[in-house]
Each structure stands twice: as structure tokens, then as C-alpha cells.
Scaffold this active site. Structure first.
Site, short mmCIF file in Angstrom:
data_model
loop_
_atom_site.label_atom_id
_atom_site.label_comp_id
_atom_site.label_asym_id
_atom_site.label_seq_id
_atom_site.Cartn_x
_atom_site.Cartn_y
_atom_site.Cartn_z
N TYR A 50 1.06 -1.30 -0.23
CA TYR A 50 0.04 0.05 0.19
C TYR A 50 1.34 1.18 0.35
O TYR A 50 1.43 1.52 0.84
CB TYR A 50 -0.82 0.38 1.43
CG TYR A 50 -2.36 -0.16 0.80
CD1 TYR A 50 -2.81 0.74 -0.22
CD2 TYR A 50 -3.07 -1.35 1.46
CE1 TYR A 50 -4.13 0.58 -0.25
CE2 TYR A 50 -4.57 -1.63 1.26
CZ TYR A 50 -4.74 -0.87 0.33
OH TYR A 50 -6.05 -1.11 0.01
N ASP A 195 -6.19 13.41 -24.89
CA ASP A 195 -6.41 11.81 -24.98
C ASP A 195 -5.34 11.12 -25.77
O ASP A 195 -6.30 11.14 -27.16
CB ASP A 195 -7.82 11.55 -24.71
CG ASP A 195 -7.52 10.02 -24.74
OD1 ASP A 195 -6.52 9.47 -24.32
OD2 ASP A 195 -8.72 9.56 -24.19
N THR A 221 -3.86 6.11 -22.50
CA THR A 221 -2.53 4.77 -21.43
C THR A 221 -1.68 4.18 -22.14
O THR A 221 -0.57 4.62 -22.94
CB THR A 221 -3.82 3.78 -22.36
OG1 THR A 221 -3.89 3.10 -23.35
CG2 THR A 221 -5.27 3.62 -21.63
N ARG A 230 -1.30 -2.55 -18.20
CA ARG A 230 -2.79 -1.89 -19.28
C ARG A 230 -2.94 -0.70 -17.46
O ARG A 230 -2.11 -1.35 -16.10
CB ARG A 230 -3.69 -3.01 -18.37
CG ARG A 230 -5.38 -2.97 -18.88
CD ARG A 230 -6.25 -3.76 -19.20
NE ARG A 230 -5.68 -3.98 -20.26
CZ ARG A 230 -5.85 -4.19 -21.57
NH1 ARG A 230 -7.07 -2.94 -21.42
NH2 ARG A 230 -5.83 -4.39 -23.04
#
Ligand code: DSN
Length: 414
Positions: A50, A195, A221, A230
Site C-alpha cells: 500500500y 487523450d 493509456t 494496462r
């Protein structure tokens, strides 16, 4: 205990998917084959950590190593795009875009993006997406020739007065002129957001215009033409914007970052920074061009008549079969594509009159113009006789033989 002995169902299905990826010709324009070293780090113990917050400013202890990993990913991302600030935490392209909207817009603000049915993306204001629900969205499209008309886009901007203009596309075969978009944005006082998910791998190789310095903020991406894991990224040259983006991603819409994926992004970026990457990106374009040329020579129509990037959009407006029928026939022949709407569409979005065909994945397997010429002829053979299932079965065998000459993964790698 191995996955095979613990969970045979998932083990077997993963192997079937591996076999499918190896046997079929993967021509979905947004897919690619990532590197084994990217997969190695994504499957590592980094998934256990985390690290809410950002490098040096975390809400958990024990972050000294993941801090370094994230900083490497940030630095490589900035180097690739030639920008000042990067956030490498978005879990996906959609979340990256949601993060950008959250940073700069209030619910109800106006955005102007490319129409989904003209090649835009769901997250550019489509009514079924949160981008079209929380913001008042307006659209520009392409002309019947498949190209953007920047004068018309300027007129739409003038009428709709958006707070933000979104440029970037999922099915556009020509270079996007970011400088022209900036002129339009400035003329109406709008913020310009690009984008570049589809063309990012070309941008960083100098094979497509860079959205910087024209755009205020850029998202992408990392798994399409960039061939990494991904996920999503957001970049800017403005420190104040970067702060807003960071808090919009965390704590705005995400919690703990996926450190194993961020490490995968860092490794992917290292590939993107290499000299081999420039060769790959050039070949991606050359292969798409060859594909288009052969399809045209076989009598098929392409939206915009050809391509300047990694994909071609086959227009079936003048054919008596649909995009759905064509992509199904190609799938039966071992060639994976997707149906797509085209300018002047006459069929429903579930049927469509187009097929989007991309070159990034097969280029990653090492295929060049000769193979793309062969494949384009096979595509034309199948479409010429679309109901011939025997021919589809024959082509499936032929493309499998071709695919097996270009090994991408073997069992030992994975
Ligand atoms: N689904 C992607 C594509 O196919 O273009 C966009 O997110």
C-alpha cells in the site's frame, strides 16, 4: 502450491487464452503484446504494497523502495513526452480522463469532444459515460471524407463555448493537429486536453506530432501503441495543473496505487526510450500503410482513403454485408478485429458499416510489410466470399502457420 494444482480452472483458461493469442492474428488496433519483463514485474510482490500518496509523501510506512520505483516511472514518462510533470497512478485510461475532468471542471461545465460514432471515445463526453453525465457534452466529428474539418470544429466551439476541448480519438486514421486545436481552444478561452492513448507509442518515437507544447494536459493509456502494462498516465507542463491532477487522482478517485503496474509502466517506458522503439514505431506505421494499400488495390474502401498512423478503417457502406458480419467472418478465419461505425453510418452501432484493423500487435511479433501484404490479401479473400465457411477454415490454418513463425510468448516465459 502452483496455480496449476491450486486453481486448475483459471490455470487452464489462462493457457487457452495464451494459445489463442499465439494462434490468431491480433489486429484490434488498441491491443498489443507487452514485454515479458513488464509481465514479470506485474506478477511480483510489489502487488502487496500500500502506498497511498505520492513519492516522499505517503500515508504508509515501508515505502522507500516503491517511492524509488514510482519516481523512475515519472522521470521516464516525462523524458518520453518531453514534459515537466507526470502522474503515473491512474489505473486505466478512463480513470486518467476522469481524473483530468475532476481536476479542472465542476459538474455541469461544458466539454467539447469527438463524437464516439465518428471515432471518439466513451470518456470524451458520451452520454452513457460519467463524462457525459456529470458534464454538459457537445461533439465535433469528421467529414464524409473521414477527416476532421478544423474550421467546422472552431465554429462548433464558438457556438457551444466549452470550458474544455478534448482532442484524441479511438478510430481516426490521420494525424491530429494539436496546434490547430490550441488555436481553437484559445479562440474561445477553453482548456485543451489531449487523450493520446491510441497514438502515444508513435508520439514518443517522433512518428506522430507531440501534443506538447500545444495542449494544457495530456492523458494516455500505457498498453496500446506504448506496449506496456494496462494502465493510464496524465502529463502537463504546468505545476499548478499538476497539483490539481495529483489530488484529483488521489484522494479524488483512487486509493492505493497499483505499485506492481507502476513498476511495469517504468519498465515499459525503458523500452519506449530505446533505439529499438523508434524502429518498432516506424514499422507499425509502414505495416498499417501496406495493409491499407493492398485492401484498396483489392477494391475495398478505407475511411479517409488510407492511414497516417497504426490503423485502417475499412468502410463497408457500399458493400452488402456489415461490419459485424465482416469481423465475424474474419474471426472465423483466425483474424481478430472489431466492428466500427464509419462517417455517414447507415447501420446501427451494434452492426456498423466498418471494421477497425490495427498493426501494433503483429508488428510486436516481428511482422513486416510482406506479412501485412499477405494478411491484407487474406482479409480481402474472406470478405470477397463472406459466407464461405470452408474458405474461412482454410485461411484460419494459413494464418496460424504464419503466426507460428513469429513467436511472441512461450510457456516458459510466463
Ligand atoms: N477500448 C479502447 C479501444 O479499443 O480503442 C479504447 O479505450
Amino acid at each position: 502450491m502452483s496455480l496449476e494444482s491450486f486453481d486448475k480452472a483459471i490455470f487452464d483458461l489462462t493457457n487457452k487464452e495464451l494459445q489463442r493469442q499465439c494462434d490468431y492474428l491480433e489486429m484490434i488496433a488498441s491491443e498489443n503484446f507487452t514485454y515479458p519483463d513488464v509481465m514479470e514485474v506485474m506478477g511480483s510482490i510489489l502487488t502487496n504494497k500500500y502506498a497511498e500518496g505520492y513519492p516522499g509523501k505517503r500515508y504508509y510506512g515501508g515505502c522507500e523502495f516503491v517511492d524509488e520505483i514510482e519516481q523512475i516511472a515519472i522521470d521516464r514518462c516525462k523524458e518520453l513526452f518531453g514534459c515537466e510533470f507526470a502522474n503515473v497512478q491512474p489505473n486505466s485510461g478512463s480513470q486518467a480522463n476522469q481524473g483530468v475532468y475532476g481536476a479542472f471542471l465542476k459538474p455541469g461545465d461544458r466539454i467539447l469532444g469527438m463524437d464516439l460514432s465518428h471515432g471518439g471515445h466513451l470518456t470524451h463526453g458520451a452520454k452513457v459515460s460519467s463524462s457525459g453525465k456529470y458534464y454538459e457534452s457537445f461533439f465535433y466529428g469528421v467529414e464524409l471524407d473521414g477527416r476532421m474539418n478544423y474550421e467546422k470544429i472552431a465554429q462548433i466551439a464558438e457556438i457551444t463555448k466549452p470550458k474544455m476541448i478534448v482532442c484524441g480519438a479511438s478510430a481516426y486514421t490521420r494525424e491530429i493537429d494539436f496546434a490547430k486545436f490550441r488555436e481553437i481552444a484559445d479562440s474561445v478561452g477553453a482548456f485543451l486536453f489531449a487523450d493520446v492513448a491510441h497514438v502515444a507509442g508513435l508520439v514518443v518515437a517522433g512518428e506522430h506530432t507531440n501534443p506538447f507544447p500545444h495542449c494544457h494536459v495530456v492523458s494516455s493509456t500505457t498498453h496500446k501503441t506504448l506496449r506496456g502494462p494496462r494502465g493510464g498516465i496524465i502529463m502537463t507542463n504546468d505545476e499548478e495543473y499538476a497539483k490539481k491532477i495529483n489530488s484529483s487522482i488521489f484522494p479524488g478517485i483512487q486509493g492505493g496505487p497499483l505499485m506492481h503496474v507502476i513498476a511495469g509502466k517504468a519498465v515499459g517506458f525503458k523500452h519506449n526510450l530505446s533505439d529499438e522503439w523508434k524502429v518498432y514505431a516506424k514499422q507499425v506505421k509502414a505495416n498499417a500503410k501496406k495493409l491499407g494499400e493492398v485492401l484498396v488495390s483489392r477494391g475495398y474502401d478505407l475511411v479517409s482513403g488510407g492511414t497516417e498512423n497504426h490503423l485502417v478503417l475499412l468502410s463497408l457502406l457500399n458493400n452488402d454485408f456489415s461490419g459485424k458480419e465482416a469481423s465475424n467472418a474474419l474471426e472465423n478465419a483466425g483474424i481478430t478485429t472489431n466492428k466500427n461505425t464509419v462517417p455517414g453510418e447507415t447501420r446501427s452501432p451494434f452492426v456498423t458499416s466498418g471494421v477497425r484493423i490495427g498493426s501494433p500487435a503483429l508488428t510486436a511479433r516481428g511482422m513486416k510489410e510482406a506479412e501485412f501484404g499477405f494478411i491484407a490479401n487474406k482479409i480481402a479473400d474472406v470478405l470477397d466470399d463472406i459466407n464461405n465457411t470452408e474458405l474461412q477454415a482454410k485461411v484460419k490454418k494459413e494464418v496460424k502457420e504464419l503466426a507460428h513463425q513469429f513467436i511472441i510468448y512461450d510457456r516458459a516465459m510466463y
